[in-house]
Design a protein around this motif. Sequence first.
Motif, PDB file in Angstrom:
ATOM      1  N   GLY A  15       0.637  -1.409  -0.296  1.00 25.16           N
ATOM      2  CA  GLY A  15      -0.136   0.007  -0.416  1.00 25.16           C
ATOM      3  C   GLY A  15       0.976   1.397  -0.268  1.00 25.16           C
ATOM      4  N   LYS A  16       2.186   0.969  -0.235  1.00 22.88           N
ATOM      5  CA  LYS A  16       2.624   1.972  -0.113  1.00 22.88           C
ATOM      6  C   LYS A  16       3.415   2.723  -1.720  1.00 22.88           C
ATOM      7  N   THR A  17       3.689   3.947  -1.786  1.00 21.30           N
ATOM      8  CA  THR A  17       4.174   4.540  -2.860  1.00 21.30           C
ATOM      9  C   THR A  17       5.240   4.992  -2.941  1.00 21.30           C
ATOM     10  N   HIS A  20       7.001   7.191  -2.091  1.00 20.55           N
ATOM     11  CA  HIS A  20       7.293   8.003  -0.320  1.00 20.55           C
ATOM     12  C   HIS A  20       8.369   6.512  -0.540  1.00 20.55           C
ATOM     13  N   LEU A  21       8.694   5.223  -1.353  1.00 17.57           N
ATOM     14  CA  LEU A  21       9.492   4.289  -1.080  1.00 17.57           C
ATOM     15  C   LEU A  21      10.980   5.512  -1.480  1.00 17.57           C
ATOM     16  N   ALA A  22      11.078   5.042  -3.206  1.00 15.66           N
ATOM     17  CA  ALA A  22      12.254   6.418  -3.246  1.00 15.66           C
ATOM     18  C   ALA A  22      12.799   7.366  -2.128  1.00 15.66           C
ATOM     19  N   LEU A  54       9.436  -2.610   3.301  1.00 18.34           N
ATOM     20  CA  LEU A  54       8.224  -3.480   2.746  1.00 18.34           C
ATOM     21  C   LEU A  54       8.275  -4.786   3.629  1.00 18.34           C
ATOM     22  N   SER A  55       8.938  -5.142   4.553  1.00 17.04           N
ATOM     23  CA  SER A  55       8.835  -5.448   5.578  1.00 17.04           C
ATOM     24  C   SER A  55       9.334  -6.940   5.160  1.00 17.04           C
ATOM     25  N   ILE A  56      10.082  -7.132   4.297  1.00 15.00           N
ATOM     26  CA  ILE A  56      10.844  -8.404   3.949  1.00 15.00           C
ATOM     27  C   ILE A  56      12.216  -8.741   5.131  1.00 15.00           C
ATOM     28  N   THR A  57      12.157  -9.058   5.793  1.00 12.69           N
ATOM     29  CA  THR A  57      12.644 -10.165   6.914  1.00 12.69           C
ATOM     30  C   THR A  57      14.020 -11.155   6.257  1.00 12.69           C
ATOM     31  N   ARG A  58      13.234 -11.951   6.070  1.00 10.64           N
ATOM     32  CA  ARG A  58      13.377 -12.709   5.087  1.00 10.64           C
ATOM     33  C   ARG A  58      15.097 -13.082   4.684  1.00 10.64           C
TER      34      ARG A  58
END
Length: 72
Positions: A15-17, A20-22, A54-58
């Motif tokens: 849901g993030k743009t 925002h991520l950039a 993005l909560s990529i933890t693995r």
Amino acid sequence: MVDTEALEKIITESGKTKTHLAAKAGITIQALRLKMINKFEFKPSEIDALCDELSITRLSDKEKIFNKKVDK
């Protein structure tokens, strides 16, 4: 090489743009787009920032998305 489809899916689900991520990665939206389509490489610090957002933890997920193997 970035797995563009997988990254797009995660961004959509978050849901993030991309704007925002950039900003969180310290790059422009145009740079993010170019890096996502493999015109340029992401720096490790940019990958870390995107994974945090993005909560990529693995590690296996991170590698699948940002170090996609290309068949020759």
